[in-house]
Design a protein around this motif. Structure first.
Motif: not given
Length: 833
Positions: A537-540, A575-578, A585-588, A597-601
């Protein structure tokens, strides 16, 4: 001369051949100094350049190299001082050229123009290649493309294959977006010297749009030859920005500024990154640093606008470029960029004005020329207003597509607005192009974009029409729905969400809209999982910049979105898109919207994929020993031993197709049970249809074709074949499925529309019959008299008698003895149907 200088000369001269600097009259020591100073300059060893120049303080060419080395560290005034005396003594020489370029660099335009004009008009009584090259450089700096091009041509004529000449000639073409001619020049340079760094960088620039990964690789090669090459570092930064790798971009920019803290382009890119990241003070400081060096350097605002536009914030980009023009009204690039950005906001009238201004100054800019030509192409387009949408269709297609595009656009906007609880700002401009290169130019300014079918800029949607590509190669309705989903997500996020989320949401919305849409990558994706080709996901986002991974990235992103909806719900996806709208940033954004957090996702997404694709991957696994040339008895044995292997059952079916059609169909049916959603020519149902047709079993062939038609978004051949096999009297439902699939893929199929119209007429669905017959007529059938008569009959049944008479008369104008039209006209005259 110091012992150190002698040793350096002695060690280096042995490794270098002669260059155009050397003449028979020059001493070997001076010749060696020039050669090796040039080599040191090209290698980024700036201190060595100074050492060589110190040994021959009265040599103009060494002084020029010394000035370049000083300027490369940002001391522009001292660099100019080094060449000033030489320039005064030789106003058409290399030192004068360098002085003019330095004057231009710091904004002393009047002096620069005078210096460069003298160089360009230098003594041409017996010019050498180097003299033409010098004149070409001056002409290019003055913005005189024709002159520069001519001088480069003359230089190349005297020194064909020279790397410096061909590289700078290529750079001129890249500047004008003429990448084809640019690449040809760089190839010539690299043929002469495969390790010539400037040519490697030039080739990278010419390939940046079509092959980003190869382009970056070439720039990295250039950096091996010159580790401090600012152009190469900034190119790497630019490509990192395209992949939304802002940290990598910052690091590349910082490498330039570590050597030259006054590098205007690097400072401009630094300002741009600060702006898009919401670091206002850093942006302002970088802009101030630029303007302190060059008070009218409008490029800083143009570069900020360009990078802001890359992040789809076109309204803001327009504002930045207007600042650029306010500082420098002579910069054609700024007007060209303003026109391109305005095109993407939908303001075509003002875009034309900006582009025409740019074209007057710089008629050689290919993008400017293309966009102006495109605006001319758009002038005769039919314009349809549908609520907040403005739809533009080519005049040759308007009669057909106006029956489809507004309806689907309205349906998509209503469904998406309701689901996302968001009404986008209008007007939303939708333009459909029957010529793919027109679509590509409307989107990016250049033809090409072969892999793209549509684009969205927030309030502007551009798409290929069904005629832009071969029928059956794509589904225009799916493309339009995809882009309309972008309208929602881009505007909801204030045009700030990352590409993976925007594309993922659009592909997911395709699947929500129609069961045939957005699913064609399911099996290839499962195979990619087995090969370990998925991206984290970090590099998608980076997957969208690589031609080898882009298709998988689209589908993987859609699965991420599906997983978010399944686990957290549509409201959380919204809510994520908005959440990106405030610059997060993406993680926030993930943490704020989903509470993880992004790692859990990533972990939960990985579990989702393992669960979803376990059965499919197991079925796709190829048993050991299964090869294409295996004898039929061994294939039977493998299929018996592996009853759950899709590959084994398909291999058995193919092996039996010629000798045992029933056995082949049985094997293909077992494969179809394992992967029921497989489509394409090599799918189980396609092969069942082929074997059954050859066997004469029309019913079995039709059943297989119906499944394919229900599953595929582009299988026009299967839908048409199904229509020929379906019995209109006994299988009206199957025939209707087939024909509706045909016209959904190819709206210009007049015969299918006519058959649907007759079915609607028989079913007393008169309104729909009228629509179908209008479409059949708009498709320009060979038998236009019958098409007019069909429409007349439907209109009569619908109670629209006056128009029915007009259509009957139109039929009789074509075929005066056409009995059906005569009878209909008589009945209408008598007041009966």
């Amino acid at each position: 001369m110091s012992r150190r200088v002698w040793l350096l000369l002695a060690s280096l001269v042995l490794t270098i051949g002669l260059t155009p600097f050397v003449t028979a009259q020059q001493s070997p020591t001076l010749a060696a100094a020039r050669i090796n100073a040039e080599k040191s300059w090209r290698g980024g060893r700036l201190d060595e350049v100074a050492t060589f120049a110190d040994a021959f303080p009265k040599d103009e060419l060494l002084a020029v190299l010394r000035a370049k080395a000083i300027a490369a560290r940002g001391d522009y005034s001292r660099a100019e001082a080094v060449v000033r005396g030489f320039a005064a003594a030789n106003p058409a020489g290399d030192a004068a050229l360098e002085a003019g370029l330095l004057q231009q660099l710091v904004g002393r335009r009047v002096e620069a123009r005078r210096s460069l004009q003298l160089v360009m008009m230098g003594d041409q009584r017996n010019p050498a290649a180097r003299d033409y090259l010098r004149a070409a450089r001056a002409a290019r700096a003055l913005g005189r493309f024709d002159d520069a091009n001519g001088f480069f041509r003359d230089a190349d004529g005297l020194a064909p294959g020279d790397p410096a000449i061909n590289t700078e000639w290529g750079d001129l073409f890249v500047e004008k977006y003429n990448n084809k001619d640019a690449a040809r020049s760089f190839q010539e340079a690299l043929k002469a010297d495969p390790e010539y760094g400037p040519a490697l960088l030039g080739m990278a620039r010419s390939l940046a749009d079509q092959n980003p990964s190869q382009a970056v690789g070439l720039a990295q090669q250039a950096l091996k030859h010159n580790p401090i090459d600012p152009g190469a570092h900034l190119f790497v930064a630019e490509m990192a920005i395209y992949q939304d790798k802002k940290k990598d971009a910052r690091e590349a920019i910082d490498r330039v500024l570590a050597v030259n803290p006054n590098h205007l382009e690097a400072l401009s890119m630094q300002a741009a990154l600060a702006y898009v990241e919401g670091r206002t003070q850093d942006h302002d400081a970088a802009v101030a640093a630029v303007l302190k060096i060059h008070p009218t350097y409008g490029e800083v605002h143009r570069v900020v606008g360009s990078i802001t536009a890359h992040y789809y914030r076109f309204d803001e980009a327009v504002g930045h470029v207007r600042k650029a023009i306010a500082l420098d009204r002579d910069n054609a690039k700024s007007y060209a960029d303003l026109g391109a950005h305005l095109m993407r906001t939908g303001d075509e009238p003002n875009a034309r004005r900006a582009l025409e201004t740019a074209f007057k100054v710089d008629p050689w800019n290919v993008v400017t020329f293309n966009l102006l030509a495109l605006l001319d192409t758009l002038e005769p387009f039919d314009t349809i207003h549908e609520g907040d949408m403005v739809i533009r269709l080519h005049p040759d297609e308007q009669d057909v597509m106006r029956q489809y595009v507004p309806q689907l656009a309205k349906e998509s906007m209503a469904a998406l607005s309701q689901r996302w609880e968001f009404t986008p700002k209008g007007p939303i401009l939708i333009e459909m192009f029957p010529n793919h290169d027109d679509f590509a130019v409307r989107t990016l300014g250049l033809p090409g974009m072969i892999g793209a079918l549509g684009a969205c800029f927030g309030r502007v949607v551009t798409v290929d029409s069904p005629r832009a590509r071969a029928p059956g190669s794509f589904n225009w309705g799916e493309t339009l729905w995809h882009e309309m989903a972008h309208v929602i997500t881009l505007q909801l996020s204030n045009n700030r969400l990352p590409r993976w989320l925007s594309e993922g949401a659009s592909v997911y919305e395709e699947r929500r809209a129609r069961k045939q849409w957005g699913r064609e990558m399911d099996i290839p994706f499962a195979r990619a999982m087995d090969r370990g080709k998925l991206i984290s996901l970090r590099d998608l986002n980076s997957g969208f910049s690589n031609p080898e991974t882009i298709s998988f990235s689209y589908y993987q992103a859609s699965l991420v979105v599906e997983h978010i909806v399944d686990v957290y719900g549509q409201a959380k996806l919204r809510a994520l898109v908005a959440g990106y709208a405030d610059g997060s940033d993406t993680e926030t954004a993930i943490r704020n919207a989903l509470g993880v957090d992004i790692d859990e996702l990533q972990k939960s997404f990985d579990r989702f994929l393992e669960s979803r694709y376990a059965g499919l991957r197991k079925a796709l696994a190829v048993p050991a020993g299964l090869t294409p040339d295996l004898p039929i008895e061994l294939v039977k044995a493998l299929a018996t031993a592996n009853p759950d292997s899709y590959a084994a059952q398909m291999a058995l079916g193919e092996a039996l197709a010629g000798s045992d059609p029933d056995g082949a169909i049985a094997a293909f049916e077992r494969a179809a049970q394992m992967i029921p959603h497989a489509t394409g020519d090599d799918s189980p149902n396609a092969l069942i249809a082929a074997v059954a047709t050859k066997k004469g079993d029309k019913a079995r062939a039709a059943a297989a074709l119906e499944k394919l038609t229900e599953l595929s978004n582009t299988d026009l051949a299967s839908a048409r074949q199904l229509a020929t096999l379906a019995d209109p009297a006994r299988e009206a439902g199957r025939l209707q499925i087939a024909l509706k699939s045909v016209v959904a893929i190819d709206p210009f199929d007049g015969a299918s529309h006519a058959t649907l119209g007759r079915m609607d007429l028989a079913g007393r669905r008169f309104g729909e019959a009228v629509r179908m017959f209008r479409l059949a007529l708009a498709a320009k059938p060979l038998d236009r008299a019958s098409a007019h008569a069909d429409l007349a009959e439907a209109l009569a049944e619908a109670g629209q008698r006056d128009e029915a008479k007009q259509q009957a008369l139109a039929a009789l104008e074509i075929a005066p003895t056409f009995t059906r039209a005569q009878d209909l006209l008589l009945r209408l005259a008598q007041g009966s149907r």
